[in-house]
Design an enzyme around this catalytic site. Sequence first.
Site, short mmCIF file in Angstrom:
data_model
loop_
_atom_site.label_atom_id
_atom_site.label_comp_id
_atom_site.label_asym_id
_atom_site.label_seq_id
_atom_site.Cartn_x
_atom_site.Cartn_y
_atom_site.Cartn_z
CG ASP A 117 -7.22 -58.65 36.72
OD1 ASP A 117 -7.09 -59.85 36.99
OD2 ASP A 117 -6.99 -58.18 35.60
CG ASP A 161 1.79 -59.39 29.68
OD1 ASP A 161 1.14 -60.45 29.71
OD2 ASP A 161 2.39 -58.92 30.67
#
EC number: 5.3.1.16
Length: 242
Positions: free
Chosen positions: A12, A131
Amino acid sequence: MAAKLELLPAVDVRDGQAVRLVHGESGSETSYGSPLEAALAWQRSGAEWLHLVDLDAAFGTGDNRALIAEVAGAMDIKVELSGGIRDDASLAAALATGCTRVNLGTAALETPEWVAKVIAEFGDKIAVGLDVRGTTLRGRGWTRDGGDLYETLARLDSEGCARYVVTDIAKDGTLTGPNLELLRNVCEATDKPVVASGGVSCLDDLRAISELVPLGVEGAIVGKALYAKAFTLEEALKVVAA
Ligand SMILES: O=C(O)c1ccccc1NCC(=O)[C@H](O)[C@H](O)COP(=O)(O)O
């Protein structure tokens, strides 16, 4: 359906650095240095996939487009690219990196017509990230509510979405184990493969996710546990191969 669980080590990227967040919250970063070095290390360790996220693009705080392209271009393995892919320009830039597939999040909630169009055009190069907090979807770097998980899943299924990346935000970056019940429920609601994301803390978590492969779980993204050295990627790959 895959016979063994695929592992996707995560890189990330925030402000040019490989980071891990807690609950995906901006400001909760721990930095782990060069994204390229991290990605190359996972590749050397035997990864078949890299999950590469542009967090700045996801949060709307800029982007790391050039760096993401450099990392993706340096990989000999498959790359799943995520973060801020919301329109034709960002999708074209993502696909131009040579990645294997992209993961759309916010766009699936805010511009469903565009997502239906690109699913029809690009098929399994498009995955959708679901999500969730509870059963409520979150978009814009997981900061805004975006509707019901199962209604959205039914809509995307009817549009031919090839694959879902399912994250329980409450688990992400916390090393508290995956939400197996959520994964089971999503697999029950769709015939499409599911990639599990968030919370993996130990090898037993990977064994538990592997048991869901017959239900439709195809892969697991692993971030924090690898950076915190809870286990090595080599150990993880052995566990899923067993
Ligand atoms: O993937 C995104 O677009 C994203 C957007 C905003 C915040 C976080 C985002 N992704 C995080 C990840 O994909 C993590 O790397 C992954 O869930 C691993 O979690 P963990 O193993 O718990 O560190």
